[in-house]
Design a protein around this motif. Structure first.
Motif: not given
Length: 171
Positions: A7, A18, A20-21, A78, A146, A155, A161
């Motif tokens: 990531v 981030a 969350r991803l 991301a 995005s 989200e 995400w």
């Protein structure tokens, strides 16, 4: 054996989310390695991400005495900034994160890019050209998905995400 997902996090407004991803990817069975651009380090909670992944957040090239990191099975960028999208498309590798990205298409590693750019930057010809160049190399670039909006992505911060993982799976 679990697959390894890199990531790549850039210095843009959603970067603080981030984790969350990372959580979504782990729930989907991925082992996650976070790679941050140097500027993104000030946007993310490095200790929390390291605790969550059990791995150090990487932001610099390894020293010769350090072991070579394992190769990713897939990469999600991301949030991706205007700068990173354009440099990635041009093959510029002036940070560790961009080095990872520069190699991935050539190695056949799937890459999904989720830009976090405003309308003024997204409308620039150089950005549109970069998106098309990356897509021509097989990179999935989620433009439009995005931008934060009230109808949203489901989200809480408005950044998609979860769509990054869906796109990685070919959805």
């Amino acid at each position: 054996m679990s697959k390894l997902l890199y990531v790549v996090v850039c210095a843009a407004w959603p970067a603080a989310g981030a984790g969350r991803l990372v959580a979504l990817a782990q729930e989907a069975g991925w082992v996650v390695q976070v790679v941050a651009t140097p500027s993104a380090l000030g946007f993310i909670d490095v200790p929390a991400l390291e605790e969550r992944t059990g791995r150090p957040v990487r932001s610099r090239h390894r020293r010769p005495s350090e072991p070579k990191p394992p190769r990713a099975d897939a990469v999600i960028v991301a949030p991706a900034t205007f700068n990173t999208v354009n440099k990635f498309a041009q093959g510029i590798s002036d940070t560790y994160a961009l080095g990872v990205l520069a190699e991935a298409p050539g190695l056949g590693i799937p890459v999904v890019v989720v830009p976090a750019v405003n309308a003024a930057l997204a409308g620039r010809a150089v950005f549109r050209d970069s998106v098309e160049r990356l897509r021509a190399e097989g990179v999935r670039v989620l433009v439009g998905e995005s931008e934060p909006d009230a109808s949203g992505s489901g989200e809480e911060d408005g950044f998609p995400w979860g769509l990054a993982l869906v796109a990685l799976d070919g959805g």
